[in-house]
Design a protein around this motif. Structure first.
Motif: not given
Length: 263
Positions: A59-77
């Motif tokens: 939405e027009g704002v530059e954000l630094t990527d700082v986090e990977i959520t729990d179970g990124l692949f565990l919850y969607n295989t």
């Protein structure tokens, strides 16, 4: 689990998908600050060589990527078996539990950051990458002990650069023998011992906690035979009396999992 993931994704008012990776802004996610983004999920066209952006624009704002959520692949295989490599963002602060667990063909991890504040347990369990680690001893990932290469010795000294120990790290490697451990030397500078970090090291009977330790999970030494705790002088969080572990002001015992859970 899919329902949980859907609820998490819906909690974000602003999202963007880039090269098959779904990013979200800080909205309604308390661990993030202004200017920070989180990797929420991925789509079916995610490439096998996965690249997580250093920065994203939402939405027009530059954000630094700082986090990977729990179970990124565990919850969607859907793509678990297809990912072969991942490049991590330079400003990464947190990798959630089980993020890449069971991505069995993941054999290359690059961009390992030095900025990690938290490393969840079993992030890379079941991958080619962690199973192919070479050498002997503790393997550090951004300052976090995530695996032990080779057989665990009777006496183990944690590297001086260690800032945290993840879930079951003594078991996470090509070989194990975690039950061999009798003497453990924790380094000054260590800040966190997470859930089941040294679990089932049944021959471990004495532990000295460094003054730098800020958090010891109630089950950090679950299944161990610890009979005596010592705490280094200068600790702001823990104390020990006659081998019994307490919080700093000695009002609550931390000597057993049951007592620890009451804190």
């Amino acid at each position: 689990l899919a329902f949980i993931t859907l609820m998490v994704m819906n909690a974000f008012a602003a999202q963007v998908t880039i090269d098959g990776i779904v990013y979200g802004d800080k909205a309604e996610y308390s661990s993030l600050q202004d200017g920070e983004a989180i990797v929420l999920n991925y789509t079916n066209d995610l490439p096998a060589a996965m690249v997580i952006a250093d920065k994203v624009e939402i939405e027009g704002v530059e954000l630094t990527d700082v986090e990977i959520t729990d179970g990124l692949f565990l919850y969607n295989t859907a793509r678990t078996n297809e990912i072969t490599s991942v490049k991590l963002p330079s400003g990464l602060k947190r990798i959630g539990r089980y993020a890449f667990q069971n991505c069995k063909n993941l054999e290359t991890v690059t961009g390992i950051p030095t900025t990690l504040e938290y490393m969840g347990g079993r992030v890379f369990n079941g991958t080619k990458w962690i199973n192919s680690l070479e050498g002997e001893g503790v393997y550090l990932f951004g300052g976090w002990a995530i695996a032990h290469r080779g057989m665990v010795p009777q006496s183990l000294t944690m590297p001086e650069e260690t800032i945290g120990v993840t879930d079951g790290f003594l078991k996470n490697g090509p070989t194990s023998g975690y039950y061999n451990l009798k003497t453990l030397v924790l380094n000054e500078g260590l800040k966190q011992i997470t859930y089941c970090a040294f679990d089932n090291s049944s021959n471990l009977s004495k532990v000295t906690l460094p003054a730098s330790l800020e958090y010891l999970d109630p089950e950090g030494f679950s299944g161990c035979g610890i009979k005596e705790y010592e705490v280094a002088a200068g600790s702001m969080y823990y104390s020990a009396v006659d081998g019994v572990l307490f919080n700093l002001d000695k009002t609550e015992s931390r000597n057993s999992e049951e007592n620890a859970k009451s804190l």
